[in-house]
Write a protein that holds these residues in place. Structure first.
Motif, PDB file in Angstrom:
ATOM      1  N   ILE A   1      -9.678 -15.103   0.009  1.00 35.49           N
ATOM      2  CA  ILE A   1      -9.980 -13.971  -0.886  1.00 35.49           C
ATOM      3  C   ILE A   1     -11.485 -13.724  -1.048  1.00 35.49           C
ATOM      4  O   ILE A   1     -11.892 -12.851  -1.810  1.00 35.49           O
TER       5      ILE A   1
ATOM      6  N   ALA B   1      -7.376  -6.036   2.721  1.00 29.54           N
ATOM      7  CA  ALA B   1      -7.305  -6.233   1.269  1.00 29.54           C
ATOM      8  C   ALA B   1      -8.306  -5.360   0.520  1.00 29.54           C
ATOM      9  O   ALA B   1      -7.991  -4.820  -0.545  1.00 29.54           O
TER      10      ALA B   1
ATOM     11  N   ILE C   1      -6.063  -9.328  -6.863  1.00 27.30           N
ATOM     12  CA  ILE C   1      -5.561  -9.950  -5.634  1.00 27.30           C
ATOM     13  C   ILE C   1      -4.849 -11.249  -6.027  1.00 27.30           C
ATOM     14  O   ILE C   1      -5.308 -11.967  -6.906  1.00 27.30           O
TER      15      ILE C   1
ATOM     16  N   HIS D   1      -0.528  -9.156  -3.106  1.00 20.00           N
ATOM     17  CA  HIS D   1      -0.740 -10.447  -2.449  1.00 20.00           C
ATOM     18  C   HIS D   1      -1.639 -10.306  -1.230  1.00 20.00           C
ATOM     19  O   HIS D   1      -1.444  -9.413  -0.403  1.00 20.00           O
ATOM     20  N   ILE D   2      -2.579 -11.223  -1.110  1.00 16.45           N
ATOM     21  CA  ILE D   2      -3.465 -11.253   0.065  1.00 16.45           C
ATOM     22  C   ILE D   2      -2.640 -11.457   1.339  1.00 16.45           C
ATOM     23  O   ILE D   2      -2.976 -10.945   2.395  1.00 16.45           O
TER      24      ILE D   2
ATOM     25  N   VAL E   1     -12.810 -10.106  -0.449  1.00 15.39           N
ATOM     26  CA  VAL E   1     -12.276  -9.048  -1.325  1.00 15.39           C
ATOM     27  C   VAL E   1     -12.661  -9.258  -2.796  1.00 15.39           C
ATOM     28  O   VAL E   1     -12.678  -8.308  -3.582  1.00 15.39           O
TER      29      VAL E   1
ATOM     30  N   GLN F   1       0.809  -1.229   0.000  1.00  8.54           N
ATOM     31  CA  GLN F   1       0.000   0.000   0.000  1.00  8.54           C
ATOM     32  C   GLN F   1       0.840   1.277   0.000  1.00  8.54           C
ATOM     33  O   GLN F   1       0.422   2.294  -0.515  1.00  8.54           O
TER      34      GLN F   1
ATOM     35  N   VAL G   1      -1.170  -7.919   2.840  1.00  4.76           N
ATOM     36  CA  VAL G   1      -1.967  -6.766   3.286  1.00  4.76           C
ATOM     37  C   VAL G   1      -2.863  -7.115   4.478  1.00  4.76           C
ATOM     38  O   VAL G   1      -3.326  -8.243   4.603  1.00  4.76           O
TER      39      VAL G   1
ATOM     40  N   ILE H   1      -7.281  -2.770  -2.409  1.00  2.79           N
ATOM     41  CA  ILE H   1      -7.854  -2.888  -3.760  1.00  2.79           C
ATOM     42  C   ILE H   1      -8.537  -1.575  -4.160  1.00  2.79           C
ATOM     43  O   ILE H   1      -8.367  -1.077  -5.275  1.00  2.79           O
TER      44      ILE H   1
ATOM     45  N   CYS I   1     -12.581  -6.866  -6.818  1.00  4.63           N
ATOM     46  CA  CYS I   1     -11.414  -7.064  -7.692  1.00  4.63           C
ATOM     47  C   CYS I   1     -11.768  -7.065  -9.178  1.00  4.63           C
ATOM     48  O   CYS I   1     -12.841  -7.493  -9.571  1.00  4.63           O
TER      49      CYS I   1
END
Ligand code: DX5
Ligand code: ZN
Length: 222
Positions: free
Chosen positions: A130, A103, A119, A96-97, A133, A79, A100, A107, A137
């Motif tokens: 995931i 997430a 992601i 990459h999940i 999120v 970030q 972070v 994103i 995405c």
């Protein structure tokens, strides 16, 4: 139907396998060979046990090509750098999940710069990680090797993972790309496509081929 699917498959050669001292030459060659995207592997030596290149490389590549730049950030605290990668000219930024804390926020941050956001999940990360999120995405990137190096062997269990993520995407009813990265060759590419992937990253397979155009066509299943 089969033909239709093939036309939608995009090939993203990984610049990790390029000659870094001849990057412009290699990119021109990939353009004439019909590459759809340039996959740019950014590694920091902390998130992964290897170091490649960063923001300035993206910025300089952007000046010499019209191909979309697919920036795969294998770095801790991505970030902190999203804004700079976006301003450098990345068209897609994947984070990459595992790297972070939030997430969804990361994103959204990517998208706030008008850049497509993806992601990524490592081979040992389960699909459930995931789930929350995914609706935010533009893309999911499934690692089919442990990130860090090109030329590794494809992890076969990735096929089930791709299928699972593909059904999650279908259930959401959203237009989310599914990219697969690592160890893809002429023998396994069809199974990756059949499982639901529509963007194929290929480093070693494209760069070790005598004829990159034929290699890209074969990877597309043509
Ligand atoms: C690995 C990178 C990949 C790699 C793929 O950490 O993310 O993009 O370059 O290379 P091949 O296709 O050779 O496995
Ligand atoms: Zn990659």
């Amino acid at each position: 139907m089969r033909q239709e699917t093939k036309e939608l498959i995009k090939i993203a050669p990984s610049l990790l396998s390029a000659d870094f001292a001849n990057m412009a030459r290699d990119i021109k060659e990939l353009e004439s060979a019909g590459a759809d995207l340039l996959h740019c592997d950014v590694m920091d030596g902390v998130f992964v046990p290897n170091i490649t290149f960063g923001i300035k490389m993206i910025e300089d590549i952007k000046k010499i090509t019209n191909l979309k730049l697919d920036a795969h950030l294998m770095i801790v605290e991505p970030q902190k750098y999203i804004e700079r990668f976006a301003k450098a000219g990345a068209d897609i930024i994947t984070i990459h999940i595992e790297a972070v804390k939030n997430a969804v926020e990361a994103i959204q941050q990517i998208k706030s710069f008008g850049v497509s956001a993806g992601i990524v999940l490592n081979p040992e990360t389960s699909v459930s990680a995931i789930k929350d999120v995914l609706p935010f995405c533009d893309m999911v990137l499934v690692m089919s090797v442990h990130p860090g190096f090109g030329g590794q062997e494809f992890i076969a269990s990735s096929i089930e993972k791709i299928k699972e993520i593909k059904s999650m995407i279908t259930a959401l009813g959203k237009d989310i790309d599914l990219e697969v990265d690592g160890g893809i060759n002429f023998d396994n590419v069809q199974s990756v496509i059949d499982a639901g992937a529509n963007i194929i990253v290929a480093g070693n397979t494209v760069f070790s081929a005598d004829d990159k155009k034929t290699a890209i066509m074969r990877l597309r299943g043509a």
